[in-house]
Design a protein around this motif. Structure first.
Motif, PDB file in Angstrom:
ATOM      1  N   PHE A 141    -105.921  11.675  13.649  1.00  0.00           N
ATOM      2  CA  PHE A 141    -106.949  12.565  13.120  1.00  0.00           C
ATOM      3  C   PHE A 141    -108.336  12.071  13.520  1.00  0.00           C
ATOM      4  N   LYS A 142    -109.218  13.028  13.772  1.00  0.00           N
ATOM      5  CA  LYS A 142    -110.644  12.728  13.875  1.00  0.00           C
ATOM      6  C   LYS A 142    -111.293  13.220  12.585  1.00  0.00           C
ATOM      7  N   ALA A 143    -111.848  12.296  11.826  1.00  0.00           N
ATOM      8  CA  ALA A 143    -112.461  12.643  10.543  1.00  0.00           C
ATOM      9  C   ALA A 143    -113.949  12.919  10.727  1.00  0.00           C
ATOM     10  N   SER A 144    -114.443  13.920   9.999  1.00  0.00           N
ATOM     11  CA  SER A 144    -115.882  14.189   9.931  1.00  0.00           C
ATOM     12  C   SER A 144    -116.206  14.669   8.528  1.00  0.00           C
ATOM     13  N   TYR A 145    -117.422  14.422   8.087  1.00  0.00           N
ATOM     14  CA  TYR A 145    -117.803  14.781   6.723  1.00  0.00           C
ATOM     15  C   TYR A 145    -117.973  16.292   6.582  1.00  0.00           C
ATOM     16  N   ARG A 146    -117.583  16.804   5.410  1.00  0.00           N
ATOM     17  CA  ARG A 146    -117.931  18.173   5.002  1.00  0.00           C
ATOM     18  C   ARG A 146    -119.190  18.055   4.155  1.00  0.00           C
ATOM     19  N   TRP A 147    -120.292  18.408   4.748  1.00  0.00           N
ATOM     20  CA  TRP A 147    -121.585  18.191   4.112  1.00  0.00           C
ATOM     21  C   TRP A 147    -122.333  19.523   4.044  1.00  0.00           C
ATOM     22  N   PRO A 148    -122.063  20.323   3.022  1.00  0.00           N
ATOM     23  CA  PRO A 148    -122.710  21.639   2.928  1.00  0.00           C
ATOM     24  C   PRO A 148    -124.226  21.510   2.878  1.00  0.00           C
ATOM     25  N   GLU A 149    -124.889  22.502   3.431  1.00  0.00           N
ATOM     26  CA  GLU A 149    -126.350  22.490   3.480  1.00  0.00           C
ATOM     27  C   GLU A 149    -126.935  22.394   2.077  1.00  0.00           C
ATOM     28  N   GLY A 150    -127.877  21.494   1.917  1.00  0.00           N
ATOM     29  CA  GLY A 150    -128.554  21.342   0.643  1.00  0.00           C
ATOM     30  C   GLY A 150    -127.875  20.409  -0.333  1.00  0.00           C
ATOM     31  N   GLN A 151    -126.674  19.940  -0.013  1.00  0.00           N
ATOM     32  CA  GLN A 151    -125.969  19.026  -0.911  1.00  0.00           C
ATOM     33  C   GLN A 151    -126.445  17.592  -0.672  1.00  0.00           C
ATOM     34  N   PRO A 152    -126.546  16.777  -1.727  1.00  0.00           N
ATOM     35  CA  PRO A 152    -127.027  15.401  -1.550  1.00  0.00           C
ATOM     36  C   PRO A 152    -125.967  14.449  -1.023  1.00  0.00           C
ATOM     37  N   ALA A 153    -124.705  14.865  -1.037  1.00  0.00           N
ATOM     38  CA  ALA A 153    -123.616  13.990  -0.597  1.00  0.00           C
ATOM     39  C   ALA A 153    -122.485  14.861  -0.040  1.00  0.00           C
ATOM     40  N   PRO A 154    -121.646  14.303   0.818  1.00  0.00           N
ATOM     41  CA  PRO A 154    -120.522  15.090   1.350  1.00  0.00           C
ATOM     42  C   PRO A 154    -119.524  15.431   0.254  1.00  0.00           C
ATOM     43  N   LEU A 155    -118.889  16.590   0.401  1.00  0.00           N
ATOM     44  CA  LEU A 155    -117.880  17.021  -0.566  1.00  0.00           C
ATOM     45  C   LEU A 155    -116.493  16.491  -0.216  1.00  0.00           C
ATOM     46  N   GLY A 156    -116.311  16.118   1.036  1.00  0.00           N
ATOM     47  CA  GLY A 156    -115.004  15.649   1.491  1.00  0.00           C
ATOM     48  C   GLY A 156    -115.032  15.462   2.996  1.00  0.00           C
ATOM     49  N   LEU A 157    -113.849  15.538   3.602  1.00  0.00           N
ATOM     50  CA  LEU A 157    -113.721  15.365   5.042  1.00  0.00           C
ATOM     51  C   LEU A 157    -113.010  16.562   5.665  1.00  0.00           C
ATOM     52  N   THR A 158    -113.289  16.771   6.928  1.00  0.00           N
ATOM     53  CA  THR A 158    -112.445  17.614   7.773  1.00  0.00           C
ATOM     54  C   THR A 158    -111.635  16.675   8.657  1.00  0.00           C
ATOM     55  N   LEU A 159    -110.312  16.808   8.610  1.00  0.00           N
ATOM     56  CA  LEU A 159    -109.409  15.983   9.422  1.00  0.00           C
ATOM     57  C   LEU A 159    -108.850  16.843  10.538  1.00  0.00           C
ATOM     58  N   ALA A 160    -109.418  16.682  11.722  1.00  0.00           N
ATOM     59  CA  ALA A 160    -108.991  17.472  12.869  1.00  0.00           C
ATOM     60  C   ALA A 160    -107.891  16.728  13.623  1.00  0.00           C
ATOM     61  N   PRO A 161    -106.710  17.345  13.816  1.00  0.00           N
ATOM     62  CA  PRO A 161    -105.635  16.654  14.534  1.00  0.00           C
ATOM     63  C   PRO A 161    -105.870  16.643  16.045  1.00  0.00           C
ATOM     64  N   TRP A 162    -105.685  15.479  16.631  1.00  0.00           N
ATOM     65  CA  TRP A 162    -105.795  15.297  18.076  1.00  0.00           C
ATOM     66  C   TRP A 162    -104.554  14.556  18.566  1.00  0.00           C
ATOM     67  N   ARG A 163    -104.403  14.570  19.893  1.00  0.00           N
ATOM     68  CA  ARG A 163    -103.265  13.889  20.508  1.00  0.00           C
ATOM     69  C   ARG A 163    -103.739  13.145  21.750  1.00  0.00           C
ATOM     70  N   LEU A 164    -103.215  11.935  21.913  1.00  0.00           N
ATOM     71  CA  LEU A 164    -103.351  11.237  23.185  1.00  0.00           C
ATOM     72  C   LEU A 164    -102.144  11.649  24.020  1.00  0.00           C
TER      73      LEU A 164
END
Length: 233
Positions: free
Chosen positions: A182-205
């Protein structure tokens, strides 16, 4: 006649109320979402994992290998393997796999030197090194450098640097076309002071290329400021 009608209406009402109560009692309560206590707890649920915790290899006693501080040894199929870290380079059974020549996932910089803070996993054909530099602090400790070595004990051994945010060698799994992660990235909605969670995007080598491998999943943090306790849908 009116009395009979009233009795029928009363009986019908009682039947309806009783039926509703039975239905409500029979309906199972909604199951509370599972809370994961850290990312390794989530990775433990993945199918076909490349490594298990039992495949973590031990540091060698001081004085063994080319760099006494940074050497791991293990035996597989009657052969002893030696891995040492020379700065950011990996030397496996005498073959140097340099950080500069590694294939890096987009956005990942040159791997840092990990030294004795590294954890080494190894099985019959694959080796993985993970760790956070001892100088890391603050949110930098969330970036775990993961170096994957495929065909590790052959002349075709090759080093890959995977996405680092909340990464782990234990988060690697096999699929018919390669190594999944997985490639993780923050879910950070506009105007929020902190991320709400992560987006886990599946990748493959896949061979020597990184390719997208499906629909992303999302996590939700369950405590403000704690990025290590989360739920999945």
């Amino acid at each position: 006649m009116l009395a009979d009608m009233n009795r029928l209406l009363t009986v019908a009402a009682l039947i309806a109320v009783t039926s509703w109560a039975w239905a409500a009692e029979a309906e199972p309560a909604a199951e509370a979402p599972k809370i994961y206590e850290g990312y390794d707890a989530f990775y433990a649920t993945l199918p076909s994992r490349v490594f298990t915790p039992q495949e973590a290899r031990a540091l060698a006693p001081r004085g063994i290998g080319t760099r006494a501080d940074d050497v791991w040894t293990w035996a597989l199929n009657g052969r002893t393997h030696v891995l040492s870290l020379s700065g950011a380079d990996i030397v496996l059974d005498g073959r140097r796999l340099s950080a500069a020549r590694a294939t890096r996932f987009a956005g990942e910089g040159l791997a840092p030197a990990l030294g004795r803070s590294a954890t080494v996993y190894a099985n019959d054909d694959t080796v993985c090194i993970e760790g956070v530099p001892s100088s890391a602090s603050g949110t930098a400790v969330r970036h775990v450098r993961v170096s994957l070595i495929t065909r590790a004990y052959s002349q075709q051994a090759r080093r890959f640097e995977l996405p680092s945010l909340f990464a782990s060698c234990l988060g690697l799994s096999r699929d018919p076309d390669g190594f999944a992660f997985f490639k993780a990235s923050y879910r950070w909605p506009e105007g929020q002071p902190a991320p709400l969670g992560l987006t886990l995007a599946p990748w493959r080598l896949q061979g020597t290329r990184f390719v997208p491998a499906g629909e992303p999943q999302t996590t939700t943090f369950v405590e403000p400021g704690n990025v290590y306790r989360f739920t999945l849908p």
